[in-house]
Design an enzyme around this catalytic site. Structure first.
Site, PDB file in Angstrom:
ATOM      1  N   GLU A 104      33.229  49.428  39.503  1.00  0.00           N
ATOM      2  CA  GLU A 104      32.556  48.124  39.422  1.00  0.00           C
ATOM      3  C   GLU A 104      31.255  48.317  38.654  1.00  0.00           C
ATOM      4  O   GLU A 104      30.436  49.155  39.008  1.00  0.00           O
ATOM      5  CB  GLU A 104      32.267  47.602  40.832  1.00  0.00           C
ATOM      6  CG  GLU A 104      31.962  46.131  40.870  1.00  0.00           C
ATOM      7  CD  GLU A 104      33.197  45.284  41.189  1.00  0.00           C
ATOM      8  OE1 GLU A 104      33.037  44.068  41.345  1.00  0.00           O
ATOM      9  OE2 GLU A 104      34.309  45.833  41.251  1.00  0.00           O
TER      10      GLU A 104
ATOM     11  N   CYS B 175      34.727  44.131  37.505  1.00  0.00           N
ATOM     12  CA  CYS B 175      35.612  45.211  37.930  1.00  0.00           C
ATOM     13  C   CYS B 175      36.406  45.778  36.749  1.00  0.00           C
ATOM     14  O   CYS B 175      37.111  46.767  36.881  1.00  0.00           O
ATOM     15  CB  CYS B 175      36.572  44.738  39.022  1.00  0.00           C
ATOM     16  SG  CYS B 175      37.624  43.354  38.516  1.00  0.00           S
TER      17      CYS B 175
END
Length: 502
Positions: free
Chosen positions: A495, A449
């Protein structure tokens, strides 16, 4: 507003009654230009800048732009902007842009990250650059199936609001370094669903009725702290309230828990229809269940979610992707990229409640999951049993302790595919070393992330030439493919799934 309940009155305090109404959002062209400037890739042509920024920019103008950009990010005052708008700029800085433009902004950002990785690999003597200037192909950003209100977990702070009331429940504008933090209600933040905002509003009602002070700074006393709200697509809602006990005795604590339960079950807060209400006494900023147990005051101990046809149980502190719809898209891609067959063992590191591993269980011979949060491991085992999946095992503990021991006796003939999904802190060096030195792992999927952060260090450790001094004896990996997934619409975050092979 007064509510009577069994002889007790729940009263909306005067400060709340007098709160200013929300001001309609104003179209601030200057703020939009600043946002475009901040998000402009460093190699973008000058013609892509807002009109007045075209042409040759000297250092003074560049410095001025960055200073203005910093004000937008920190929520500092902009002419004509309301507190709600400042919060939106701080938490969801892309909220003004059409969604396709948001995706393009994120693509350019991920491209810069890959350019950085390429440069760092070349510094290590690795000829990584491909014809397009990157170390591996970069696919377009995969869009989120849900754009607004997608968060299934939100954390609300308690602090001084714009009107000076210290019992304001919301999100922060400003920074601790600048000492200009203000807690602003999240009613108009695009990525938070209405249910989360509703629970936050009623929690604020409750603490404003309470004679106990909020805990703004631990050493200054006070009790009421943050609120976490978790929801699922099945309509379940879990609320977790953190409370600093200070010097309160058990009898006083029991009274507060009883009042909280009464408020949310048969008082004004009953409109929230909570599935679970938890209470945690904590003297630390963050506290696990093992350090201080989550106390169930009302309802069910777990909430449940469905992903790719499987049912998952979620505990208060268990990790679960914050965008459920986006997670389904992500896991389908992981399933394809893993290329795991019936003779393959899937190693799911930082597995949370087992979502990734269990979604691939039907196509591999075995799933081995590792997770530091003990309650999440309990959830993963329950999830496997409930869904009739028997070819899996889950280990509780720190990956840097569990994985090296697990792989030390692994037979090289047994094919392994590894999937790692760590926090922003990345993987511990001992985890990377264990993966690198295990000959059976030829394919690795790294889900990050924050790929520009500590994950970058992991990428270099995986790909660098063998280094006996660091005990990196195994053959190096090479980045093969990068796919960004927009799990966080309206924000700058993305992500990244990086496929490494050797």
């Amino acid at each position: 507003m007064c509510c009577s309940l069994g002889g007790r009155q729940w009263t909306r305090c005067a400060a709340h009654r007098g709160a200013a109404p929300f001001l309609p959002t104003m179209a601030l062209s200057c703020a939009l230009r600043l946002l475009h400037w901040h998000l402009r890739p460093s190699n973008a042509p000058l013609s892509s800048l807002p009109g007045q920024d075209r042409g040759v920019l000297n250092n003074k103008k560049i410095a001025a732009k960055w200073k203005e950009k910093k004000k937008v990010r920190e929520g500092c005052s902009l002419p004509g902007s309301s507190w709600e708008e400042r919060l939106a700029n701080a938490v969801t800085p892309l909220w003004r842009l059409p969604y396709q433009e948001q995706l393009q902004v994120k693509y350019e950002s991920q491209r810069k990250i890959l350019q950085t990785l390429t440069s760092r690999l070349e510094e290590l003597g690795i000829d990584a650059q491909k014809p397009d200037g990157l170390c591996c192909p970069l696919r377009p950003v995969v869009p989120s199936p849900v754009i607004n209100g997608y968060r299934n977990k939100s954390t609300f702070s308690v602090n001084q609001g714009p009107d000076g009331n210290p019992k304001t429940v919301g999100l922060y504008v400003g920074t601790g370094r600048a000492r200009n933090i203000v807690c602003v209600k999240a009613n108009h933040v695009e990525n938070i669903p209405p249910k989360h905002k509703e629970v936050a509003q009623w929690y604020e009602e409750f603490i404003r009725c309470s004679p106990l002070d909020p805990c703004l700074l631990f050493h200054e006393g006070g009790h009421w702290r943050e609120l976490v709200v978790r929801t699922t697509s099945r309509g379940h809602t879990m609320a977790i309230i953190t409370f600093h006990p200070q010097e309160l005795g058990q009898e006083a604590l029991a009274t507060q828990k009883a009042l909280l339960k009464e408020f949310f079950t048969c008082g004004p807060g009953a409109v929230c229809a909570l599935t679970s209400l938890y209470f945690q006494e904590s003297t630390m900023t963050r506290c696990s269940h093992e350090q201080s147990p989550f106390q169930l005051l009302h309802g069910e101990p777990h909430i449940f979610e469905e992903v790719l046809g499987l049912k998952f149980r979620i505990s208060p502190d268990a990790f679960f992707q914050v965008n459920t719809g986006g997670a389904e898209v992500l896991y389908q891609a992981v399933r394809e990229l893993s290329q795991a067959g019936g003779d393959t063992v899937l190693l799911d590191i930082c597995c949370g409640t087992g979502t990734i591993g269990l979604s691939l269980a039907h196509q591999v011979s075995k799933i081995i999951g590792i997770e530091v949060v003990e309650k999440a491991v309990e959830d993963a085992r329950w999830n496997a049993a409930f869904n009739g999946i028997s070819n899996c095992e889950f280990h509780s503990g720190k990956a840097e302790a569990v994985l090296p021991q697990l792989l030390s006796s692994w037979e090289d003939s047994q094919a392994l595919v590894a999937v790692v999904n760590p926090s922003r802190a990345g993987l511990h060096y001992r985890v990377v070393r264990a993966i690198r030195n295990c000959k059976s792992i030829r394919r690795l999927l790294y889900i990050s992330c924050k790929p520009e952060g500590e994950a970058m260090r992991n990428f270099l450790e995986l790909c660098c030439p063998p280094n006996p001094g660091k005990k990196l004896a195994g053959e190096p990996f090479a980045p093969t493919l990068a796919i960004p997934f927009d799990m966080f619409p309206h924000t700058l975050h993305c992500e990244m799934v990086l496929l490494f092979t050797r």
